[in-house]
Design a protein around this motif. Structure first.
Motif: not given
Length: 75
Positions: A26-34, A23-24, A61-64
């Motif tokens: 995804e938030a960092v990537v979303a801020a960069a893309l927006s 989740e963290e 790509d986010l994965g375990e």
């Protein structure tokens, strides 16, 4: 968590291990893309910082990480 970043006009992807949750990240990537941030900035487990211009991101790509199996089991 394992993170793979594809960069436009680069032959290889950037791979790093991060202590952040999905989740963290995804938030960092979303801020960069927006457009809120001109750079995608991530720090890996060893303290190295990766900076990628937001307009050059192809994919993230986010994965375990895959865990190694130890021992003998039934096939």
């Amino acid at each position: 968590m394992e993170v793979k970043i594809g960069v436009q006009h680069a032959p290889r992807e950037i791979v790093l291990e991060s202590d952040l949750s999905a989740e963290e990240l995804e938030a960092v990537v979303a801020a960069a893309l927006s457009g809120q941030s001109p750079l995608l900035s991530l720090t890996d487990n060893k303290g190295r910082k990766v900076l990628v211009p937001s307009d050059r991101l192809s994919y993230v790509d986010l994965g375990e990480p895959s865990t190694r199996k130890v021992g003998f089991g039934a096939l």
